[in-house]
Enzyme design. Sequence first.
Site, PDB file in Angstrom:
ATOM      1  N   LYS A  13       0.830  -1.274  -0.012  1.00 17.98           N
ATOM      2  CA  LYS A  13       0.040   0.188   0.023  1.00 17.98           C
ATOM      3  C   LYS A  13       0.802   1.103   0.032  1.00 17.98           C
ATOM      4  O   LYS A  13       0.764   2.253  -0.736  1.00 17.98           O
ATOM      5  CB  LYS A  13      -0.881  -0.147   1.201  1.00 17.98           C
ATOM      6  CG  LYS A  13      -1.758  -1.013   1.334  1.00 17.98           C
ATOM      7  CD  LYS A  13      -2.692  -1.119   2.572  1.00 17.98           C
ATOM      8  CE  LYS A  13      -2.166  -1.122   3.965  1.00 17.98           C
ATOM      9  NZ  LYS A  13      -1.512  -2.500   3.941  1.00 17.98           N
ATOM     10  N   ARG A  88      -9.430   0.657   8.834  1.00 19.86           N
ATOM     11  CA  ARG A  88      -9.062  -0.600   9.025  1.00 19.86           C
ATOM     12  C   ARG A  88     -10.284  -1.664   9.800  1.00 19.86           C
ATOM     13  O   ARG A  88      -9.848  -2.811  10.024  1.00 19.86           O
ATOM     14  CB  ARG A  88      -7.776  -0.500  10.117  1.00 19.86           C
ATOM     15  CG  ARG A  88      -6.541  -0.604   9.732  1.00 19.86           C
ATOM     16  CD  ARG A  88      -5.707  -1.599   9.596  1.00 19.86           C
ATOM     17  NE  ARG A  88      -4.269  -1.737   9.869  1.00 19.86           N
ATOM     18  CZ  ARG A  88      -3.033  -1.114   9.794  1.00 19.86           C
ATOM     19  NH1 ARG A  88      -3.318  -0.197   8.737  1.00 19.86           N
ATOM     20  NH2 ARG A  88      -2.224  -1.358  10.125  1.00 19.86           N
ATOM     21  N   ARG A 127      11.455  -6.669   5.624  1.00 20.00           N
ATOM     22  CA  ARG A 127      11.486  -5.140   5.386  1.00 20.00           C
ATOM     23  C   ARG A 127      12.214  -4.464   6.492  1.00 20.00           C
ATOM     24  O   ARG A 127      12.356  -4.874   7.527  1.00 20.00           O
ATOM     25  CB  ARG A 127       9.980  -5.061   5.648  1.00 20.00           C
ATOM     26  CG  ARG A 127       9.739  -3.523   5.489  1.00 20.00           C
ATOM     27  CD  ARG A 127       8.366  -3.358   4.970  1.00 20.00           C
ATOM     28  NE  ARG A 127       7.305  -3.373   5.987  1.00 20.00           N
ATOM     29  CZ  ARG A 127       6.029  -3.087   5.983  1.00 20.00           C
ATOM     30  NH1 ARG A 127       5.406  -2.843   4.539  1.00 20.00           N
ATOM     31  NH2 ARG A 127       5.256  -3.048   6.846  1.00 20.00           N
ATOM     32  N   ARG A 160      11.261  -2.719  12.274  1.00 14.33           N
ATOM     33  CA  ARG A 160      10.081  -2.255  13.067  1.00 14.33           C
ATOM     34  C   ARG A 160       9.837  -3.180  14.554  1.00 14.33           C
ATOM     35  O   ARG A 160       9.993  -4.222  14.073  1.00 14.33           O
ATOM     36  CB  ARG A 160       8.848  -1.819  12.401  1.00 14.33           C
ATOM     37  CG  ARG A 160       8.783  -0.418  11.616  1.00 14.33           C
ATOM     38  CD  ARG A 160       7.692  -0.439  10.818  1.00 14.33           C
ATOM     39  NE  ARG A 160       6.465  -1.108  10.941  1.00 14.33           N
ATOM     40  CZ  ARG A 160       5.517  -1.071  10.302  1.00 14.33           C
ATOM     41  NH1 ARG A 160       5.556  -0.600   9.008  1.00 14.33           N
ATOM     42  NH2 ARG A 160       4.278  -1.625  10.551  1.00 14.33           N
ATOM     43  N   ARG A 171      -0.439  -9.499  13.443  1.00 17.18           N
ATOM     44  CA  ARG A 171      -1.064  -8.345  12.582  1.00 17.18           C
ATOM     45  C   ARG A 171      -1.632  -9.186  11.294  1.00 17.18           C
ATOM     46  O   ARG A 171      -2.655  -8.578  10.934  1.00 17.18           O
ATOM     47  CB  ARG A 171       0.344  -7.396  11.879  1.00 17.18           C
ATOM     48  CG  ARG A 171       0.586  -6.515  12.730  1.00 17.18           C
ATOM     49  CD  ARG A 171       1.962  -5.937  12.556  1.00 17.18           C
ATOM     50  NE  ARG A 171       1.951  -5.187  11.358  1.00 17.18           N
ATOM     51  CZ  ARG A 171       3.118  -5.042  10.570  1.00 17.18           C
ATOM     52  NH1 ARG A 171       4.372  -5.596  11.185  1.00 17.18           N
ATOM     53  NH2 ARG A 171       3.112  -4.283   9.428  1.00 17.18           N
TER      54      ARG A 171
HETATM   55  P1  ADP Z   1       0.921  -2.205   8.137  1.00 19.38           P
HETATM   56  O1  ADP Z   1       2.424  -2.567   7.328  1.00 19.38           O
HETATM   57  O2  ADP Z   1       0.590  -3.323   9.202  1.00 19.38           O
HETATM   58  O3  ADP Z   1       0.045  -2.001   7.247  1.00 19.38           O
HETATM   59  P2  ADP Z   1       0.952   0.242   9.400  1.00 19.38           P
HETATM   60  O4  ADP Z   1       2.237   1.076   9.400  1.00 19.38           O
HETATM   61  O5  ADP Z   1      -0.185   0.655   8.636  1.00 19.38           O
HETATM   62  O6  ADP Z   1       1.272  -0.989   9.219  1.00 19.38           O
HETATM   63  O7  ADP Z   1       0.300   0.345  10.850  1.00 19.38           O
HETATM   64  C1  ADP Z   1       1.130   0.163  12.203  1.00 19.38           C
HETATM   65  C2  ADP Z   1       0.372  -0.146  13.379  1.00 19.38           C
HETATM   66  O8  ADP Z   1      -0.238   1.087  13.595  1.00 19.38           O
HETATM   67  C3  ADP Z   1      -0.763  -1.121  13.294  1.00 19.38           C
HETATM   68  O9  ADP Z   1      -0.314  -2.341  13.387  1.00 19.38           O
HETATM   69  C4  ADP Z   1      -1.858  -0.602  14.081  1.00 19.38           C
HETATM   70  O10 ADP Z   1      -1.577  -0.769  15.637  1.00 19.38           O
HETATM   71  C5  ADP Z   1      -1.558   0.985  14.148  1.00 19.38           C
HETATM   72  N1  ADP Z   1      -2.767   1.308  13.103  1.00 19.38           N
HETATM   73  C6  ADP Z   1      -2.220   1.946  11.859  1.00 19.38           C
HETATM   74  N2  ADP Z   1      -3.569   2.356  10.956  1.00 19.38           N
HETATM   75  C7  ADP Z   1      -4.335   2.007  12.053  1.00 19.38           C
HETATM   76  C8  ADP Z   1      -5.738   2.013  12.047  1.00 19.38           C
HETATM   77  N3  ADP Z   1      -6.536   2.697  10.665  1.00 19.38           N
HETATM   78  N4  ADP Z   1      -6.608   1.597  13.015  1.00 19.38           N
HETATM   79  C9  ADP Z   1      -6.115   1.191  13.941  1.00 19.38           C
HETATM   80  N5  ADP Z   1      -4.895   0.871  14.224  1.00 19.38           N
HETATM   81  C10 ADP Z   1      -3.843   1.512  13.065  1.00 19.38           C
END
Ligand code: ADP
Length: 213
Positions: A13, A88, A127, A160, A171
């Site tokens: 994404k 999400r 990553r 991370r 996740r």
């Molecule tokens: P990913 O690589 O899992 O898509 P992100 O960088 O988008 O990771 O998100 C990292 C973390 O931030 C998620 O695991 C969650 O804890 C939190 N997070 C991000 N966006 C949201 C959202 N829209 N709703 C709830 N938690 C979120």
Amino acid sequence: MKLILLGAPGAGKGTVAKQLTQLDGSVQISTGDILRGAVQAGSELGKQAEAYMKAGDLVPDDLIMGIMEQRLQEPDCEKGFLLDGFPRTIPQAEALKDLLKRIAVDLDFAVEIDVPREVILDRLTTRRTCVDCGAIYNVKSMPTKVEGVCDKCGGSVVQRDDETEEAISNRLDVYNEKTAPLVDFYRNENMLLTVSATSSEVVVNAIQERLGG
Ligand code: ADP
Ligand code: ZN
């Protein structure tokens, strides 16, 4: 363009969003980046979000909606935006629908980036992310020139906290349970474009085609 990008963690994404911003000046809005920034800055929001993020759990919907309600009304969103990692959950999607109606903004559509699970697992464990600018690398396919140092800004490039094997597996479970249902949500709204591809260029081209050019 005003798009939602859906897909499992590691589906690409963020990469697709960055490429799309180059096309027409739309901004990438990554809730993950906003939250990581808040944790680093030690703000109240960061303190509230940190434990959930570290475990790979979702941050509560009301915190996220508070962030997004403000963010979507900032002037740079007028040109367009790419929502990366938001919504999400179904409640977030419902709240977003109400919010957009209230501020009179129309979305183009939601894109589901569909990538096989083996590819996702391989990508997430390899990553690496720059703590300063958020640039993404991969130890196998896109290493930094100097190990651990960001090519773009010189910041340190690390794995991370939520990219340990345990947090990754959590996740993916959370994604399947809470976020995958959004695919049906947007299909029912007649707003879904599904692209099954591991190449971000293929995804970007499919999006451009659907946008009509
Ligand atoms: P990913 O690589 O899992 O898509 P992100 O960088 O988008 O990771 O998100 C990292 C973390 O931030 C998620 O695991 C969650 O804890 C939190 N997070 C991000 N966006 C949201 C959202 N829209 N709703 C709830 N938690 C979120
Ligand atoms: Zn950097």
